[in-house]
Scaffold this motif. Structure first.
Motif, PDB file in Angstrom:
ATOM      1  N   GLU A   1      20.790  20.631  38.480  1.00  0.00           N
ATOM      2  CA  GLU A   1      20.837  19.756  37.041  1.00  0.00           C
ATOM      3  C   GLU A   1      20.750  18.364  37.191  1.00  0.00           C
ATOM      4  O   GLU A   1      20.466  17.590  36.224  1.00  0.00           O
ATOM      5  N   ASP A   2      21.275  17.630  38.479  1.00  0.00           N
ATOM      6  CA  ASP A   2      21.106  16.121  38.595  1.00  0.00           C
ATOM      7  C   ASP A   2      19.485  15.846  38.955  1.00  0.00           C
ATOM      8  O   ASP A   2      19.417  15.912  40.131  1.00  0.00           O
ATOM      9  N   GLU A   3      18.784  15.454  38.217  1.00  0.00           N
ATOM     10  CA  GLU A   3      17.461  15.460  38.226  1.00  0.00           C
ATOM     11  C   GLU A   3      17.259  13.944  38.860  1.00  0.00           C
ATOM     12  O   GLU A   3      17.244  12.994  37.929  1.00  0.00           O
ATOM     13  N   ALA A   4      16.640  13.636  39.987  1.00  0.00           N
ATOM     14  CA  ALA A   4      16.167  12.559  40.282  1.00  0.00           C
ATOM     15  C   ALA A   4      15.202  12.013  39.771  1.00  0.00           C
ATOM     16  O   ALA A   4      14.152  12.802  39.379  1.00  0.00           O
ATOM     17  N   LYS A   5      15.071  10.581  39.346  1.00  0.00           N
ATOM     18  CA  LYS A   5      13.875   9.950  38.724  1.00  0.00           C
ATOM     19  C   LYS A   5      13.102   9.223  39.741  1.00  0.00           C
ATOM     20  O   LYS A   5      13.755   8.550  40.435  1.00  0.00           O
ATOM     21  N   SER A   6      11.917   9.370  39.652  1.00  0.00           N
ATOM     22  CA  SER A   6      11.184   8.751  40.793  1.00  0.00           C
ATOM     23  C   SER A   6      10.938   7.413  40.331  1.00  0.00           C
ATOM     24  O   SER A   6      10.883   6.899  38.908  1.00  0.00           O
ATOM     25  N   ALA A   7      10.833   6.446  41.232  1.00  0.00           N
ATOM     26  CA  ALA A   7      10.616   5.085  40.983  1.00  0.00           C
ATOM     27  C   ALA A   7       9.486   4.578  40.331  1.00  0.00           C
ATOM     28  O   ALA A   7       8.317   5.358  40.734  1.00  0.00           O
ATOM     29  N   ASP A   8       9.588   3.560  39.399  1.00  0.00           N
ATOM     30  CA  ASP A   8       8.326   3.407  38.753  1.00  0.00           C
ATOM     31  C   ASP A   8       7.420   2.397  39.515  1.00  0.00           C
ATOM     32  O   ASP A   8       7.279   1.153  39.410  1.00  0.00           O
ATOM     33  N   ALA A   9       6.679   3.036  40.376  1.00  0.00           N
ATOM     34  CA  ALA A   9       6.038   2.272  41.294  1.00  0.00           C
ATOM     35  C   ALA A   9       4.865   1.158  40.856  1.00  0.00           C
ATOM     36  O   ALA A   9       4.815   0.188  41.233  1.00  0.00           O
TER      37      ALA A   9
ATOM     38  N   VAL B   1      14.328   0.491  47.655  1.00  0.00           N
ATOM     39  CA  VAL B   1      13.273   0.446  48.562  1.00  0.00           C
ATOM     40  C   VAL B   1      11.921   0.441  48.033  1.00  0.00           C
ATOM     41  O   VAL B   1      10.939  -0.266  48.650  1.00  0.00           O
ATOM     42  N   ALA B   2      11.596   1.034  46.866  1.00  0.00           N
ATOM     43  CA  ALA B   2      10.395   1.053  46.190  1.00  0.00           C
ATOM     44  C   ALA B   2       9.915  -0.412  45.672  1.00  0.00           C
ATOM     45  O   ALA B   2       8.599  -0.768  46.116  1.00  0.00           O
ATOM     46  N   ALA B   3      10.730  -1.064  45.359  1.00  0.00           N
ATOM     47  CA  ALA B   3      10.472  -2.702  44.885  1.00  0.00           C
ATOM     48  C   ALA B   3      10.103  -3.534  46.073  1.00  0.00           C
ATOM     49  O   ALA B   3       9.239  -4.338  45.979  1.00  0.00           O
TER      50      ALA B   3
END
Length: 426
Positions: free
Chosen positions: A230-238, A201-203
């Motif tokens: 503990e399952d940490e979401a990684k933010s998209a590299d906008a 979506v970010a792309a």
């Protein structure tokens, strides 16, 4: 114990009995004389106490280059602090500016600069455009919407899905209308839904064609580090996605430590393209000779490294995760199976998104208020506070002690059930 039956399928007699039971439960709730507040996503005293070490810092008056942090200068902010947040946000340190305690102030500055002068790629200042429109994923952050309203910007709502804004709806709005100048997004653990914008979506957002040559995405990464599991979401590299798509100036990324250290005296972050950065600093230089570098150094010494921030946020998680579990437990105990409400179970952020039966959110909030439980007004997560379905309520369980969250949420569940029974009985 019998399995709850969807409320709308009850016979008139059974519904009347359910309504009577809930009215009795509500009367008992009122009799408790509660005074509880779930309105704003503030850190609790216990969370603030985690950062009390800041009160004894910094231990020196110079940064690593030997510059005196007590003096003027350093408009971009302390290099050491910019490096810490560059790694956390997956950007280059040269793209980062660190400011004062509020990322909201940075957002307002950027919007003001765009309105007064336009940005890179603008044909004219936005204030000289016949109309300026912004896309607003809903439910969303009320302060984004009130800021736009204050600027006189028209707001266009699109649904916020589990993987981010409805891209199809966004593309349709930006394709042919040059008045659509930008959009807001909280990409990681969105306020209030807890949604996480996917890489796909970010792309698409960063690469989509837009009629406005200066279209901007205000990428508010307020909760990028606020994990509840503990399952940490990684933010998209906008920024990288936008650059690869040939739109390097499209995203403006914001973050802060407002819910990491001290809410009123943290540090803020703005990450952007080199051209946007030069544009921003040009205008900022007329209003400032530099940020509070003493506070910047204080935070650098306190955290030490990006891993120091991550370790600190695990302490936050230990405090607030049980409160989110309590919200889910209370709503499940009272409402599961009745088919009158659904709620998010976020893995990060500061809010739980509660959707009640259409046409009853305002009633739920009013019932809660009369029982001594303050909730964010219904519709707050929509532009102009207008929820067309009157169904959405934002819950903020971070600030009260756990026992109060449990009490308040049991009361909220009672109000949801009562409001639904009233509506179905009409």
């Amino acid at each position: 114990m019998s399995t709850p039956q969807p409320l709308a399928t009850l016979s008139p007699e059974d519904l009347a009995g359910f309504l009577a039971e809930r009215r009795a439960a509500y009367a008992a709730l009122q009799a408790k004389g509660l005074s509880l507040d779930l309105t704003r996503g503030k850190p609790s005293t216990a969370q603030l106490d985690l950062s009390n070490g800041l009160l004894h810092l910094p231990t020196t008056t110079t940064d690593r280059s030997g510059a005196d942090v007590r003096n003027y200068g350093g408009l971009e902010g302390l290099a050491e602090l910019r490096e810490i947040f560059a790694e956390l946000l997956w950007v280059d340190p040269e793209q980062v500016i660190c400011g004062g305690n509020s990322s909201l102030s940075l957002m307002h500055q950027v919007m003001t600069f765009l309105m007064l002068w336009g940005g890179p790629g603008s044909e004219r200042p936005w204030r000289d455009e016949p109309t300026v429109k912004f896309i607003c994923p809903v439910p969303g952050y009320d302060r984004h919407f009130t800021m736009l309203a204050d600027f006189g910007i028209e707001m266009l709502s699109v649904p916020m899905n589990d993987d981010g804004p409805d891209v199809t709806a966004v593309k349709a709005l930006v394709a042919d209308d040059p008045a659509v100048k930008g959009m807001w997004i909280v990409p990681t653990y969105a306020n209030p839904s807890g949604s996480v914008c996917s890489e796909q979506v970010a792309a698409e957002l960063m690469s989509m064609p837009t009629a406005a040559p200066d279209f901007r995405i205000m990428w508010d990464n307020a909760y990028a580090f606020h994990h509840l599991t503990e399952d940490e979401a990684k933010s998209a590299d906008a920024l990288s996605l936008a650059s690869a798509a040939g739109n390097p100036n499209r995203p403006l990324m914001f973050a802060s430590t407002s819910k990491i250290t001290f809410a009123g005296s943290g540090v803020s972050v703005l990450a952007q393209s080199s051209e946007n950065k030069a544009w921003y600093l040009k205008h900022l230089s007329l209003a400032s000779i530099g940020p509070d570098k003493v506070n910047h150094l204080r935070h650098v010494e306190f955290f030490g490294s990006p891993d120091g921030v991550r370790a600190h946020m695990r302490k936050h998680r230990e405090i607030i995760a049980p409160k989110f579990a309590a919200v889910n437990a209370a709503l499940t105990a009272e409402l599961a199976g009745l088919d009158i409400a659904r709620w998010s179970q976020p893995t990060g952020g500061y809010f739980v998104n509660l959707d009640v039966m259409d046409g009853t959110a305002s009633r739920v909030v009013a019932l809660a208020k009369e029982a001594g439980i303050a909730l964010t007004p219904a519709g707050s997560a929509f532009p102009h506070n207008l929820d067309p379905n009157d169904r959405n309520i934002r819950l903020a369980p971070s600030f009260p002690p756990l026992a109060e969250v449990e009490t308040a949420m049991a009361g909220v569940a009672t109000c949801v059930a009562l409001a639904a029974a009233e509506k179905l009985s009409q």
